[in-house]
Design a protein around this motif. Structure first.
Motif, PDB file in Angstrom:
ATOM      1  N   PRO A  43       0.777  -1.237   0.081  1.00 32.97           N
ATOM      2  CA  PRO A  43      -0.011  -0.044  -0.170  1.00 32.97           C
ATOM      3  C   PRO A  43       0.803   1.144  -0.124  1.00 32.97           C
ATOM      4  O   PRO A  43       1.914   1.260   0.714  1.00 32.97           O
ATOM      5  CB  PRO A  43      -0.800  -0.053   1.374  1.00 32.97           C
ATOM      6  CG  PRO A  43      -0.165  -1.052   2.096  1.00 32.97           C
ATOM      7  CD  PRO A  43       0.801  -1.928   1.246  1.00 32.97           C
ATOM      8  N   MET A  44       0.315   2.016  -0.761  1.00 31.88           N
ATOM      9  CA  MET A  44       1.073   3.655  -0.758  1.00 31.88           C
ATOM     10  C   MET A  44      -0.035   4.450  -1.640  1.00 31.88           C
ATOM     11  O   MET A  44      -0.760   4.210  -2.350  1.00 31.88           O
ATOM     12  CB  MET A  44       2.282   3.474  -1.598  1.00 31.88           C
ATOM     13  CG  MET A  44       2.414   3.285  -2.966  1.00 31.88           C
ATOM     14  SD  MET A  44       4.187   3.246  -3.767  1.00 31.88           S
ATOM     15  CE  MET A  44       5.040   1.935  -2.667  1.00 31.88           C
ATOM     16  N   PRO A  45       0.195   5.560  -1.310  1.00 31.54           N
ATOM     17  CA  PRO A  45      -0.611   6.809  -1.843  1.00 31.54           C
ATOM     18  C   PRO A  45      -0.154   6.890  -3.477  1.00 31.54           C
ATOM     19  O   PRO A  45       0.835   6.198  -3.915  1.00 31.54           O
ATOM     20  CB  PRO A  45      -0.582   8.031  -1.186  1.00 31.54           C
ATOM     21  CG  PRO A  45       0.432   7.815  -0.143  1.00 31.54           C
ATOM     22  CD  PRO A  45       1.044   6.119  -0.167  1.00 31.54           C
ATOM     23  N   PRO A  46      -0.843   7.513  -4.204  1.00 32.79           N
ATOM     24  CA  PRO A  46      -0.492   7.792  -5.618  1.00 32.79           C
ATOM     25  C   PRO A  46       1.097   8.216  -5.865  1.00 32.79           C
ATOM     26  O   PRO A  46       1.352   9.045  -4.981  1.00 32.79           O
ATOM     27  CB  PRO A  46      -1.364   8.825  -6.319  1.00 32.79           C
ATOM     28  CG  PRO A  46      -2.711   8.882  -5.430  1.00 32.79           C
ATOM     29  CD  PRO A  46      -2.124   8.294  -4.027  1.00 32.79           C
ATOM     30  N   HIS A  47       1.721   7.612  -6.730  1.00 31.65           N
ATOM     31  CA  HIS A  47       3.223   7.965  -6.688  1.00 31.65           C
ATOM     32  C   HIS A  47       3.674   8.315  -8.187  1.00 31.65           C
ATOM     33  O   HIS A  47       3.184   8.032  -9.205  1.00 31.65           O
ATOM     34  CB  HIS A  47       3.915   6.583  -6.451  1.00 31.65           C
ATOM     35  CG  HIS A  47       5.363   6.678  -6.225  1.00 31.65           C
ATOM     36  ND1 HIS A  47       6.242   6.515  -7.542  1.00 31.65           N
ATOM     37  CD2 HIS A  47       5.912   7.005  -5.325  1.00 31.65           C
ATOM     38  CE1 HIS A  47       7.558   6.538  -6.977  1.00 31.65           C
ATOM     39  NE2 HIS A  47       7.596   6.926  -5.762  1.00 31.65           N
ATOM     40  N   SER A  48       4.421   9.709  -8.009  1.00 37.13           N
ATOM     41  CA  SER A  48       4.963  10.044  -9.202  1.00 37.13           C
ATOM     42  C   SER A  48       6.707   9.609  -9.441  1.00 37.13           C
ATOM     43  O   SER A  48       7.300   9.619  -8.311  1.00 37.13           O
ATOM     44  CB  SER A  48       4.833  11.584  -9.111  1.00 37.13           C
ATOM     45  OG  SER A  48       5.931  12.127 -10.119  1.00 37.13           O
ATOM     46  N   PHE A  49       6.913   9.102 -10.443  1.00 37.43           N
ATOM     47  CA  PHE A  49       8.307   8.904 -10.673  1.00 37.43           C
ATOM     48  C   PHE A  49       9.321   9.912 -10.356  1.00 37.43           C
ATOM     49  O   PHE A  49      10.327   9.872 -10.054  1.00 37.43           O
ATOM     50  CB  PHE A  49       8.467   8.316 -12.104  1.00 37.43           C
ATOM     51  CG  PHE A  49       9.823   7.518 -12.239  1.00 37.43           C
ATOM     52  CD1 PHE A  49      10.124   6.167 -11.535  1.00 37.43           C
ATOM     53  CD2 PHE A  49      11.058   8.139 -12.828  1.00 37.43           C
ATOM     54  CE1 PHE A  49      11.157   5.415 -11.744  1.00 37.43           C
ATOM     55  CE2 PHE A  49      12.162   7.520 -12.675  1.00 37.43           C
ATOM     56  CZ  PHE A  49      12.244   6.146 -12.315  1.00 37.43           C
ATOM     57  N   LEU A  50       8.941  11.028 -11.006  1.00 33.65           N
ATOM     58  CA  LEU A  50       9.818  12.379 -10.687  1.00 33.65           C
ATOM     59  C   LEU A  50       9.981  12.728  -9.179  1.00 33.65           C
ATOM     60  O   LEU A  50      10.789  13.004  -8.600  1.00 33.65           O
ATOM     61  CB  LEU A  50       9.532  13.358 -11.761  1.00 33.65           C
ATOM     62  CG  LEU A  50      10.521  14.619 -11.849  1.00 33.65           C
ATOM     63  CD1 LEU A  50      11.622  14.275 -12.113  1.00 33.65           C
ATOM     64  CD2 LEU A  50       9.806  15.604 -12.651  1.00 33.65           C
ATOM     65  N   PHE A  51       8.696  13.045  -8.669  1.00 30.73           N
ATOM     66  CA  PHE A  51       8.392  13.418  -7.564  1.00 30.73           C
ATOM     67  C   PHE A  51       8.237  12.611  -6.348  1.00 30.73           C
ATOM     68  O   PHE A  51       8.417  13.203  -5.318  1.00 30.73           O
ATOM     69  CB  PHE A  51       7.409  14.691  -7.364  1.00 30.73           C
ATOM     70  CG  PHE A  51       7.745  15.853  -8.413  1.00 30.73           C
ATOM     71  CD1 PHE A  51       8.804  16.690  -8.157  1.00 30.73           C
ATOM     72  CD2 PHE A  51       7.135  16.062  -9.439  1.00 30.73           C
ATOM     73  CE1 PHE A  51       9.014  17.645  -8.931  1.00 30.73           C
ATOM     74  CE2 PHE A  51       7.178  16.985 -10.554  1.00 30.73           C
ATOM     75  CZ  PHE A  51       8.323  17.818 -10.130  1.00 30.73           C
ATOM     76  N   GLY A  52       8.007  11.369  -6.589  1.00 31.02           N
ATOM     77  CA  GLY A  52       7.795  10.277  -5.491  1.00 31.02           C
ATOM     78  C   GLY A  52       6.194  10.602  -4.925  1.00 31.02           C
ATOM     79  O   GLY A  52       5.325  11.030  -5.615  1.00 31.02           O
ATOM     80  N   HIS A  53       6.440  10.943  -3.463  1.00 29.41           N
ATOM     81  CA  HIS A  53       5.180  11.189  -2.770  1.00 29.41           C
ATOM     82  C   HIS A  53       5.171  12.974  -2.229  1.00 29.41           C
ATOM     83  O   HIS A  53       4.500  13.121  -1.463  1.00 29.41           O
ATOM     84  CB  HIS A  53       4.719  10.490  -1.605  1.00 29.41           C
ATOM     85  CG  HIS A  53       4.541   8.898  -2.078  1.00 29.41           C
ATOM     86  ND1 HIS A  53       5.199   7.960  -1.784  1.00 29.41           N
ATOM     87  CD2 HIS A  53       3.330   8.613  -2.750  1.00 29.41           C
ATOM     88  CE1 HIS A  53       4.617   6.968  -2.189  1.00 29.41           C
ATOM     89  NE2 HIS A  53       3.518   7.262  -2.817  1.00 29.41           N
ATOM     90  N   LEU A  54       6.253  13.551  -2.809  1.00 29.15           N
ATOM     91  CA  LEU A  54       6.512  14.848  -2.312  1.00 29.15           C
ATOM     92  C   LEU A  54       5.278  15.945  -2.549  1.00 29.15           C
ATOM     93  O   LEU A  54       4.872  16.618  -1.654  1.00 29.15           O
ATOM     94  CB  LEU A  54       7.634  15.408  -2.711  1.00 29.15           C
ATOM     95  CG  LEU A  54       9.135  14.833  -2.270  1.00 29.15           C
ATOM     96  CD1 LEU A  54      10.276  15.303  -2.980  1.00 29.15           C
ATOM     97  CD2 LEU A  54       9.213  15.252  -0.788  1.00 29.15           C
ATOM     98  N   THR A  55       4.706  15.689  -3.697  1.00 29.33           N
ATOM     99  CA  THR A  55       3.761  16.676  -4.240  1.00 29.33           C
ATOM    100  C   THR A  55       2.246  16.411  -3.245  1.00 29.33           C
ATOM    101  O   THR A  55       1.648  17.267  -2.755  1.00 29.33           O
ATOM    102  CB  THR A  55       3.344  16.730  -5.492  1.00 29.33           C
ATOM    103  OG1 THR A  55       2.994  15.366  -6.013  1.00 29.33           O
ATOM    104  CG2 THR A  55       4.564  17.435  -6.407  1.00 29.33           C
TER     105      THR A  55
END
Length: 134
Positions: A43-55
């Protein structure tokens, strides 16, 4: 003197290229690792390859009071995604290494007290000024 300036400029540019190369190689390794965890169904929230979960984390934090404890962040994410009610992963690199956020107290007990699992090396650096050398 112009020769010296040219050498300094080349050294600075070389250092900059080396730093950027290291940064992007590390970025790729961390994001690839987190994506492999997600592909395993963890489990994890939506993930961006560039920003990870930072945004994602920035958006959640913007709706919370300033200087809150990390527990509130984890609980707010749990409220937004009820299916992540026991634990989930957060990738906030380069701010910090990826985290396993634990929600349930019994799970925290299992990982910290019931089973003596290896601890993150940075924990010793963090706790030594508070607790002394163990």
């Amino acid at each position: 003197m112009p020769m010296l300036n040219g050498i300094v400029v080349r050294l600075v540019l070389t250092a900059l290229v080396a730093f950027l190369g290291y940064f992007f190689a590390r970025l790729y390794r961390v994001r690839r690792h987190v994506r492999s965890l997600r592909s395993q169904g963890l489990p994890m929230p939506p993930h961006s390859f560039l920003f990870g979960h930072l945004t994602f984390v920035a958006g959640v934090l913007s709706k919370l009071p300033p200087h809150i404890h990390g527990v509130y962040l984890a609980d707010r994410i749990r409220q937004l995604y009820p299916e992540m009610d026991t634990a989930f992963y957060l990738d906030i690199w380069p701010v910090s290494d990826p985290h396993l956020m634990l929600i349930k107290p019994d799970l925290v007990y299992q990982l910290t007290q019931a089973n003596q699992l290896p601890k993150y090396p940075g924990l010793t650096t963090f706790l030594t000024p508070l607790a002394g050398k163990v």
